[in-house]
Scaffold this active site. Structure first.
Site, short mmCIF file in Angstrom:
data_model
loop_
_atom_site.label_atom_id
_atom_site.label_comp_id
_atom_site.label_asym_id
_atom_site.label_seq_id
_atom_site.Cartn_x
_atom_site.Cartn_y
_atom_site.Cartn_z
N LYS A 87 0.71 -1.24 -0.07
CA LYS A 87 -0.06 -0.01 0.04
C LYS A 87 0.79 1.17 -0.22
O LYS A 87 0.32 2.43 -0.35
CB LYS A 87 -0.92 0.13 1.11
CG LYS A 87 -0.38 0.25 2.46
CD LYS A 87 -1.25 0.10 3.74
CE LYS A 87 -0.85 0.20 5.03
NZ LYS A 87 -0.13 1.48 5.35
N ASP A 88 2.13 1.03 0.21
CA ASP A 88 3.17 2.31 0.26
C ASP A 88 3.79 2.66 -1.31
O ASP A 88 4.58 3.50 -1.25
CB ASP A 88 4.21 2.07 1.38
CG ASP A 88 3.68 2.28 2.70
OD1 ASP A 88 2.76 2.92 2.87
OD2 ASP A 88 4.32 1.89 3.62
N ARG A 135 -8.40 8.18 3.76
CA ARG A 135 -9.15 7.04 3.29
C ARG A 135 -9.87 6.64 4.49
O ARG A 135 -10.91 6.50 4.70
CB ARG A 135 -8.30 5.77 2.79
CG ARG A 135 -9.17 4.45 2.61
CD ARG A 135 -8.34 3.39 2.32
NE ARG A 135 -7.48 3.27 3.63
CZ ARG A 135 -7.87 2.18 4.58
NH1 ARG A 135 -8.89 1.92 4.77
NH2 ARG A 135 -6.76 1.98 5.40
N ARG A 136 -9.29 6.42 5.76
CA ARG A 136 -9.74 6.03 7.01
C ARG A 136 -10.80 7.38 7.44
O ARG A 136 -11.60 7.28 8.19
CB ARG A 136 -8.57 5.84 8.10
CG ARG A 136 -7.98 4.48 7.64
CD ARG A 136 -6.90 4.21 8.72
NE ARG A 136 -6.28 2.91 8.33
CZ ARG A 136 -4.84 2.65 8.70
NH1 ARG A 136 -4.22 3.46 9.01
NH2 ARG A 136 -4.57 1.36 8.23
N ARG A 153 0.84 10.35 13.03
CA ARG A 153 2.09 9.72 12.13
C ARG A 153 3.02 9.28 13.11
O ARG A 153 3.00 9.00 14.22
CB ARG A 153 2.86 10.96 11.48
CG ARG A 153 1.98 11.65 10.39
CD ARG A 153 2.19 11.06 9.09
NE ARG A 153 3.42 10.29 8.59
CZ ARG A 153 4.56 10.87 8.30
NH1 ARG A 153 4.35 12.13 7.81
NH2 ARG A 153 5.52 10.17 7.96
N ARG A 159 2.97 5.10 17.10
CA ARG A 159 1.42 5.28 17.21
C ARG A 159 0.88 4.68 18.59
O ARG A 159 -0.02 5.39 18.94
CB ARG A 159 0.70 4.73 16.07
CG ARG A 159 1.20 5.58 14.81
CD ARG A 159 0.53 5.16 13.47
NE ARG A 159 1.51 5.53 12.47
CZ ARG A 159 0.76 5.64 11.25
NH1 ARG A 159 -0.54 5.29 10.94
NH2 ARG A 159 1.42 6.01 9.89
N CYS A 246 -1.65 9.85 -1.58
CA CYS A 246 -2.15 9.92 -0.28
C CYS A 246 -3.08 10.93 -0.28
O CYS A 246 -3.76 11.15 0.81
CB CYS A 246 -0.99 10.37 0.53
SG CYS A 246 0.08 9.24 0.94
#
Length: 318
Positions: A87-88, A135-136, A153, A159, A246
């Site tokens: 996904k990155d 997205r979240r 971040r 996190r 992003c």
């Protein structure tokens, strides 16, 4: 074990130095050694994405910041491969590089993590939820418009520490990373994929090499998991068709149905106005080739545009 005597060894894998990135690189190293008989070493690196923690990725160059330094190391001959959370990985790789294998996917869903509440529904009105993923953000707003969503971040351990220090009532993380690091117990609830559609490629690892790597590329390609390869190519085709980055709150996720068909769910949010209704589409088809998977992804993108997606795509993040 196949013979790979023509491949120069050791194979050096360039990797970010976060605990999760190192786990992923070590997992691939072990598979190269055990299944392909290739002695392999790791080259730990710090990327721009790891260094810039005070701004969202959408404001400083996107997820490609996690990839570029690793590609420079490959270009210079310091490394022959990079392991990425798929996904990155930007939808278009620089010329001279190729994604040759995608490994079998871990749980692709998003995880609800909290020390005080067992689920999103249990959060009180106006609770603070941490995530820097657009997205979240748009999908959380669709589920709970009352929530206060604040940036979060840093690597996975950072996190979790920020949550434990009391900065948030809950945070949302990828279930795959928590499970890979043995932190599955931190997951209080897992979002159903239809409620919180994952990012394209979420939970999958992509192996990138130089396009001219020849025998190494052929050997590494044998590690690829075909159902995951097809699923993630469909998902990434949606993002590619819409110029996904992003700064675009886009979700795309495939499940394989019992009859063998591929089902693709997509959602697009409004980056500047996260409370705007989500645009959604669901398609299914029999898919057996990369070309067919990507065609399904492009069709899903066209559905989103037809539903009003052009105005959403033009919006810039707040």
């Amino acid at each position: 074990m196949q013979s790979n005597a023509s491949i120069a060894t050791p194979v050096v894998i360039a990797t970010r130095e976060s605990r999760l990135a190192l786990w992923q690189a070590e997992h691939v190293r072990d598979r190269l050694q055990q299944e392909l008989g290739l002695p392999t070493e790791l080259l730990g690196m710090t990327t721009r994405g790891d260094q810039i923690l005070d701004r969202s990725l959408s404001k400083v160059g996107g997820k490609g910041l996690f990839v570029k330094e690793l590609e420079v190391a490959m270009e210079a001959g310091q490394a022959q491969m990079a392991v990425h959370s798929l996904k990155d990985v930007p939808m278009e790789l620089p010329e001279g590089f190729a994604l040759v294998a995608i490994l079998e996917r871990e749980d692709p869903r998003d995880a609800f993590v909290s020390n005080r509440y067992a689920s999103l529904a249990e959060l009180p009105q106006g609770a603070c939820v941490g995530t820097s993923s657009l997205r979240r953000v748009v999908q959380l707003k669709a589920l709970r418009p009352d929530l206060r969503i604040e940036p979060l971040r840093g690597n996975l351990d950072t996190r979790l520490r920020k949550l434990d220090e009391g900065g948030y009532d809950a945070i949302v993380l990828a279930a795959a990373g928590l499970k890979r690091l043995g932190l599955g117990a931190r997951i209080r609830a897992t979002f159903a994929a239809e409620d919180m559609i994952p990012a394209a490629g979420q939970g999958a690892l992509g192996l990138e090499i130089r396009a001219d790597a020849g025998p190494l590329g052929q050997a590494v390609a044998t590690l690829s998991h075909q159902p995951t390869w097809l699923a993630t190519h469909a998902e990434r085709a949606v993002s590619r068709a819409l110029g996904g980055s992003c700064s675009v709150p886009l979700a795309a996720h495939v499940v394989w149905l019992d009859d063998g068909r591929m089902q693709l769910d997509v959602a697009l949010g409004h980056a500047a106005q996260p409370a705007q209704p989500l645009l959604k589409a669901r398609l299914s088809a029999s898919v057996a080739t990369t070309e067919a998977a990507e065609a399904l992804g492009r069709e899903a993108a066209e559905r989103l545009v037809a539903a009003g997606g052009a105005a959403y795509l033009a919006a810039q993040p707040v």
